[in-house]
Design an enzyme around this catalytic site. Structure first.
Site, PDB file in Angstrom:
ATOM      1  N   LYS A 116      12.860  10.015  -7.272  1.00 18.35           N
ATOM      2  CA  LYS A 116      13.615   9.083  -6.418  1.00 18.35           C
ATOM      3  C   LYS A 116      14.499   9.820  -5.403  1.00 18.35           C
ATOM      4  CE  LYS A 116      11.958   5.709  -8.940  1.00 18.35           C
ATOM      5  NZ  LYS A 116      11.047   6.441  -9.795  1.00 18.35           N
ATOM      6  N   GLU A 200      23.500   4.918  -5.198  1.00 17.20           N
ATOM      7  CA  GLU A 200      23.348   4.390  -3.853  1.00 17.20           C
ATOM      8  C   GLU A 200      24.029   3.024  -3.759  1.00 17.20           C
ATOM      9  OE1 GLU A 200      19.127   4.269  -3.351  1.00 17.20           O
ATOM     10  OE2 GLU A 200      18.920   2.290  -4.245  1.00 17.20           O
ATOM     11  N   GLU A 275       8.281   0.406  -2.231  1.00 17.54           N
ATOM     12  CA  GLU A 275       9.217  -0.686  -2.488  1.00 17.54           C
ATOM     13  C   GLU A 275      10.279  -0.758  -1.399  1.00 17.54           C
ATOM     14  OE1 GLU A 275      10.778  -0.637  -6.437  1.00 17.54           O
ATOM     15  OE2 GLU A 275       8.808  -0.962  -7.344  1.00 17.54           O
ATOM     16  N   GLU A 288      11.957   3.151  -2.721  1.00 18.26           N
ATOM     17  CA  GLU A 288      11.277   4.236  -3.428  1.00 18.26           C
ATOM     18  C   GLU A 288       9.780   3.988  -3.379  1.00 18.26           C
ATOM     19  OE1 GLU A 288      13.196   3.610  -7.160  1.00 18.26           O
ATOM     20  OE2 GLU A 288      11.597   2.342  -7.937  1.00 18.26           O
ATOM     21  N   ASN A 290       6.466   4.159  -5.912  1.00 15.02           N
ATOM     22  CA  ASN A 290       5.928   4.339  -7.258  1.00 15.02           C
ATOM     23  C   ASN A 290       4.525   4.905  -7.146  1.00 15.02           C
ATOM     24  OD1 ASN A 290       8.075   3.331  -8.967  1.00 15.02           O
ATOM     25  ND2 ASN A 290       7.657   1.340  -8.066  1.00 15.02           N
ATOM     26  N   PHE A 348      18.276 -12.290 -24.924  1.00 12.58           N
ATOM     27  CA  PHE A 348      17.066 -11.500 -24.678  1.00 12.58           C
ATOM     28  C   PHE A 348      17.010 -10.223 -25.513  1.00 12.58           C
ATOM     29  CE2 PHE A 348      17.704 -14.199 -21.052  1.00 12.58           C
ATOM     30  CZ  PHE A 348      16.434 -14.676 -20.779  1.00 12.58           C
TER      31      PHE A 348
END
Length: 674
Positions: A116, A200, A275, A288, A290, A348
């Site tokens: 990244k 960031e 992305e 970034e 992938n 979750f």
């Protein structure tokens, strides 16, 4: 073309790759950990090799064992799937050095774009618009706080080798920056073996849009439209769709061309994803790249008609892309729901155990299920919580949503909890249906979490009528038993009372709904009695007791699929994410129920119990210690995520019942307070 490939992964993606390989006539080799010896991907493969103990760092992340498995089985190539070693530059290089083809980009491309920090520097050099941030690895939490202050809150703390929401936190203040940095480093080290973290600026209210690219070794690169992955919870994608309801053709072309330029800059050869974060004015910033196959690749396959795994294999074998950019046409609308083994009603938390029932919907009319599990199989605590992907394709977005809602109603999972009720609720939310959402959608709409009453039945009386129908069918089933005493055969009454409310089975806050059932020529007419008269629900269904799903037509027009679970004399119905528990009693039975004593639940206010199955990795308190509300008590690791338990109130620790390193069950006692 290869004769045999090894899939260096597990779960649904391993099964997905095998499906395409078999279609292409290529033999497959599975690798598995000791925890996965009975897994579906092991059963699907032509050969299987055990590569070590359950933890990923001792099996799926051990390069030497995977390379040795290739040599032992004669596999010419390796498909890494996603996660694990899929974006590991060292693994790709090792494969190349050993004469094994890596089905993915070259190691130089992974090094340039998979990292990244490095990818952001390269994008800056190429004058690509990027988000402000600090692009060097940060060593200490104190430094992270200072950097965050300079950038300005909120900030995003990200692991350099991260992905899939692991090693990622958003901080709105110094305390969150300090704690988030520490948690990110721990998660990154455990999941990826790389603890580098950078920071960031966090763009509030964004859309998460990604462009699928595909390149070959002959210099050809194309983009295959966009995917909208903005429906996220804690940076984990929940629903993905293609195309995006937000992106217009002009923006799509601009983003696609920029993604292609970026891929060409690193000689990208395989399937990959660029992305972007997209603002309200459709301005977009590179996030970034992938350098692997994405979890959500099936939605792109749905609208383009391409098999991305097949394309990856063909590119790795040296073939040229058989199409150009102008040949790519987008057809209809595709949507994917990630079906996870977690409990939406308990914040979750991961849910592991045996799949007592597992019945995905049938794959026809644009419905597809990618899965790595089977009924009777075990969901282990060592890996990611995703157990399946439900994908649909329709002529437009409205039809895709309708198909997805129907398919979710028909997806039966028992034995563990799943997020299906949450997915069903999202699909009928007005903001989602209208396409008016950002990455903050779930946090904004469910600020206090998702609870059973977060979504209400559109028509509660309809569910009461269906419950009465099922009770009547059950009694009909009993009526058919042989050997009844002549003259004393069972008769079925016409009147019932559907008892429901917040605590079914008690006499607190109960709701009693009188109903009448008449049967004529296969139609079960259920009349709901109320002050305005009787409301009829004419039900036609072939449902029989014991079936998990009730498919019915009501009043000749409404077709519904309701999941049914019998719990003693109670019925639990689920429709479109709404839960409806009730008892269907005779009028006398309802009268007796009112007179029943209420069972008082035990007091657990002084106990700390494990909210999920997992590994106890830390206990932060000692016997006799005074703790304050909000103080960290313990940490539990499950499905690659670390979960912190904090004190709900002030107190003194009386006893500790569990030890660090112990595997805990749900509700297992950890700490008791005085």
């Amino acid at each position: 073309m290869f004769k045999k490939i090894l899939i260096a992964n597990r779960g649904e993606i391993a099964c997905r790759v095998m499906k395409t390989a078999k279609k292409m006539g290529i033999k497959t080799v599975a690798v598995y950990s000791e925890a996965d010896k009975e897994a579906r991907h092991v059963q699907m493969a032509d050969e299987a090799v055990c590569i070590g103990p359950a933890p990923s760092r001792e099996s799926y992340l051990v390069m030497d064992r995977i390379i040795q498995a290739c040599k032992d089985t004669g596999a010419e190539a390796v498909h890494p799937g996603y996660g694990f070693l899929s974006e590991n530059e060292q693994f790709a290089r090792r494969c190349e050095e050993e004469g094994i083809v890596f089905i993915g980009p070259k190691h130089q491309s992974i090094a340039a774009m998979g990292d990244k920090i490095a990818s952001k520097k390269l994008a800056l050099e190429a004058k690509v618009n990027t988000i402000p941030g600090f692009n060097e690895a940060i060593d200490k939490a104190e430094d992270a706080v200072k950097i965050a202050q300079n950038i300005g809150y909120p900030v995003m703390i990200k692991a350099s080798a991260g992905g899939g929401g692991k090693g990622l936190r958003v901080a709105f203040n110094d305390k969150e920056a300090f704690e988030g940095f520490t948690a990110c480093r721990t998660e990154a080290l455990n999941s990826f073996g790389d603890d580098r973290v950078f920071i960031e600026k966090f763009v509030e209210g964004p859309r998460h849009i990604e462009i699928q690219v595909l390149g070959d070794s002959h210099g050809n690169v194309v983009y295959l439209g966009e995917r909208d992955c903005s429906i996220q919870r804690r940076h984990q994608k929940v629903i993905e769709e293609a195309p995006s309801p937000f992106i217009d053709p002009v923006t799509r072309k601009a983003m696609g061309e920029q993604a292609v330029a970026l891929a060409k800059a690193v000689d990208y050869q395989s399937a990959g994803t660029v992305e972007f974060v997209v603002g309200k004015d459709k301005s977009f910033y590179f996030l970034e790249m992938n350098t692997r196959l994405q979890v959500e690749h099936p939605v792109t396959e749905g609208i383009t008609g391409l098999d991305l795994v097949e394309q990856m294999i063909r590119v790795a074998a040296g073939e040229q892309l058989a199409f150009k950019q102008e040949d790519i046409k987008l057809d209809g609308w595709s949507m994917e729901c990630r079906i996870n083994a977690d409990d939406p009603f308990r914040n979750f938390l991961p849910s592991t155990g045996r799949l007592v029932k597992y019945r995905p919907p049938e794959e026809f009319d644009g419905v597809r299920v990618d899965t790595g599990v089977y009924e009777g199989g075990e969901i282990p605590m060592y890996y990611d919580s995703m157990i399946a992907k439900l994908i649909v394709h329709g002529k437009d977005r409205t039809e895709a949503i309708e198909k997805m809602r129907a398919a979710l109603n028909d997806f039966v999972i028992r034995g563990i909890h799943s997020n299906i009720p949450f997915q069903a609720a999202l699909l009928q939310h007005p903001r989602f249906v209208s396409g008016d959402f950002t990455t903050g959608f779930i946090a904004e709409e469910y600020p206090d979490g998702f609870k059973k009453d977060s979504v209400q039945p559109a028509d509660p009386n309809r569910l009461a009528a269906l419950a009465a129908f099922m009770r009547y069918r059950y009694l009909e089933h009993i009526q058919m038993i042989d050997g009844q005493l002549a003259g004393h055969e069972m008769t079925i009454g016409k009147k019932f009372v559907v008892v429901t409310g917040s605590r079914v089975g008690s006499n607190e806050e109960i709701i009693e709904i009188p109903v009448r059932v008449d049967v004529k020529e296969g139609v079960y007419a259920v009349y709901i009695e109320d002050v305005d008269g009787d409301t009829p629900y004419n039900i036609v269904s072939s449902w029989r007791p014991g079936q998990l799903c009730l498919h019915a037509t009501i009043n000749g027009v409404h077709k519904v699929t309701v999941q049914v679970e019998r719990r003693g004399i109670k019925l639990a119905l689920v429709l479109d994410g709404a839960h409806y528990e009730c008892m269907v009693l005779s009028p006398l039975g309802a009268e007796l129920q009112r007179r029943m004593l209420v069972k008082v639940p035990p007091d657990t206010s002084k106990l700390v119990m494990s909210p999920m199955p997992g590994l106890l990795t830390n206990i932060s308190v000692k016997v006799g210690e005074a703790v304050t509300a909000g103080q960290k008590l313990a940490a539990i690791e499950a499905m690659k995520m670390e979960n912190t338990l904090v004190a709900a109130q002030d107190g003194i620790v009386a006893e500790i019942y569990a030890n660090v390193g112990e595997s805990l069950a749900v509700d297992q006692l950890i700490i008791r307070f005085e």
